[in-house]
Design an enzyme around this catalytic site. Structure first.
Site, PDB file in Angstrom:
ATOM      1  CG  ASP A 219      -1.724  -1.231   1.394  1.00 12.75           C
ATOM      2  OD1 ASP A 219      -2.216  -1.735   0.377  1.00 12.75           O
ATOM      3  OD2 ASP A 219      -1.863  -1.711   2.532  1.00 12.75           O
ATOM      4  CG  ASP A 258      -3.027  -4.794  -1.191  1.00 13.86           C
ATOM      5  OD1 ASP A 258      -4.203  -5.050  -1.487  1.00 13.86           O
ATOM      6  OD2 ASP A 258      -2.523  -5.136  -0.121  1.00 13.86           O
ATOM      7  CG  ASP A 262      -5.112  -1.115   3.560  1.00 16.95           C
ATOM      8  OD1 ASP A 262      -5.932  -0.383   2.971  1.00 16.95           O
ATOM      9  OD2 ASP A 262      -4.798  -2.250   3.160  1.00 16.95           O
ATOM     10  NE  ARG A 315     -11.120  -4.273  -0.129  1.00 16.31           N
ATOM     11  CZ  ARG A 315     -10.113  -5.139  -0.159  1.00 16.31           C
ATOM     12  NH1 ARG A 315      -8.872  -4.715   0.086  1.00 16.31           N
ATOM     13  NH2 ARG A 315     -10.319  -6.418  -0.426  1.00 16.31           N
TER      14      ARG A 315
END
Length: 441
Positions: A219, A258, A262, A315
């Site tokens: 990420d 990815d 996060d 997301r």
């Protein structure tokens, strides 16, 4: 320099990144004790990162712990030299994660081990040859894994406690690096464009889903097991390598990205404000596993406010366990962009989504804004879609009758700055969100 020598040098840089970093001279800058963005602290009451103490980053850095860096080696050297002492690290220009000792970008071939090439990998694990019931194994998969390990040593950059990482001016950029805020505390990240943290060596998994999938690592930014983190006025994207332009192999997109950002593994007390997250698929996880309750329950307290999420597929965020307050954000889906859902309601999540604005194309199915993954309740009030107040839960339940959501997150957020009317949010966020737009607070 001959191509072979450049290749050897690049490998040496990756393998010896720690020793290289220590050898690089990082110029300390004269410290300014004024109220500019470099020494700014999170204002009182500004989201969860203002609870249980303050988030100050490197605001109290001594003059010798203020650094200006312009490449990856200097960035690592600054972190290692200061350790956990308060520090300000200024990003000037563009820092490349995949680079040689001088900061010059290097390609994926510099990491290849054991005879790995993508062409050989595709030939070996084509489902017509390998089959569709078994994950790849054997010498070529081992070579892929070894190559990926070598790249990880370059891409992952660990951020210590008591750090302010801040961009200089309007064009500070980090490309191809994954900033790891892991098991530390008191970190501020501001005014940086994070782009294209790509995996050179995605793994093919024919058992992932009905058709198989390419799975990648990295990420742009990860907050992992850390407390008191403020992420403000940054821009996150795939840069010049959007998923839409990637080739397809074995019928699936060759996914080299990815997430964008996060927050996972017991991270807690995080405020995410005035950022832009755009043009991406798997955007933000808050809690990354249904089985992580032992570490995540009572944590993952995150505030998201005044962020722009533009043309992200899903997301934004997907939430598990955490008490997440999402208010005054602007969610934009343009015609023709890939869209799955915005808010993912996951295991034991306690999401409050209020006073947000959604701008979507004609014919958009508003029932898909929410996605139920597990049996959890949420509060979703005073949200506007294309300028009209919309009950997101009611619209979802009417449109997806097999996935009924219940209302009431069970808590009421109090740590908010001024809450604006949702009709004003697109203008406010458009004018002020993202890297290069931070004020002096």
């Amino acid at each position: 320099m001959p191509a072979r020598m450049r290749h050897v040098r690049a490998i040496a840089v990756v393998m010896g990144c720690a020793s290289l970093a220590l050898a690089v001279s990082v110029p300390a800058q004269a410290a300014s004790h004024g109220q500019g963005i470099e020494r700014a602290v999170l204002p009182s009451g500004d989201g969860w990162a203002s609870a249980e103490g303050s988030t100050t980053g490197g605001a109290e850095a001594a003059p010798e712990h203020v650094y200006t860096v312009s490449n990856r080696a200097e960035l690592i050297a600054a972190f290692e030299e200061a350790g956990d002492a308060p520090k300000i690290v200024r990003i000037a220009g563009t820092v490349h994660g995949n680079s040689d000792a001088d900061g010059t970008p290097i390609g994926c071939e510099a990491y290849q081990q054991g005879g790995y090439t993508l062409e050989k990998y595709l030939a070996a694990y084509d489902p017509a040859v390998w089959g569709s019931d078994t994950v790849p194994s054997g010498p070529l998969e081992d070579a892929r894994a070894a190559s990926a390990k070598l790249q990880a040593a370059a891409v992952n950059v660990n951020v210590p406690s008591n750090t302010t990482l801040v961009g200089v001016g309007k064009d500070a950029t980090i490309i191809g690096a994954s900033l790891q805020v892991k098991n530390v505390s008191n970190v501020i990240v501001r005014n940086i464009s994070f782009e294209d943290t790509y995996d050179c060596f995605p793994q093919w998994d024919p058992t992932d889903g009905d058709q198989g999938a390419w799975n990648s690592e990295y990420d742009n930014l990860v907050v992992y097991g850390s407390r008191h983190v403020w992420v403000d006025h940054n821009t996150f994207s795939d840069g010049d390598r959007p998923d839409a332009d990637q080739p397809h192999y074995f019928g699936q997109v060759y996914q080299q990205h990815d997430g964008l950002f996060d927050i996972v593994r017991g991270a807690d007390l995080v405020t995410v404000s005035w950022n832009v997250l755009k043009d991406h698929d798997k955007t933000m996880l808050i809690g990354n596993s249904d089985g992580a309750g032992a570490s995540d329950r009572g944590k993952l307290r995150v505030t998201l406010h005044h962020n722009l999420f533009k043309d992200v597929k899903e997301r934004a965020p997907r939430v598990r366990f955490g008490q997440v307050d999402s208010y005054n954000n602007h969610f934009v889906a343009t015609a023709g962009s890939a869209y799955g859902y915005t808010y993912g309601i996951g295991a034991e999540s306690k999401l409050v989504a209020e006073h947000n604005a959604f701008t979507v194309p004609k014919g958009f199915d508003k029932a898909t804004i929410l996605k139920k993954w597990s049996e959890s309740s949420l509060t979703a009030e005073d949200n506007y879609v294309n300028g009209r107040k919309t009950d997101l839960v009611a619209v979802h339940n009417a449109g997806v009758p097999t996935e009924q959501l219940t209302e009431g997150a069970g808590w009421t957020p109090t740590l908010r700055t001024k809450v604006s009317h949702p009709l004003l949010v697109p203008v406010l966020v458009g004018l002020k969100a993202g890297a290069g737009k931070v004020s002096g607070r």
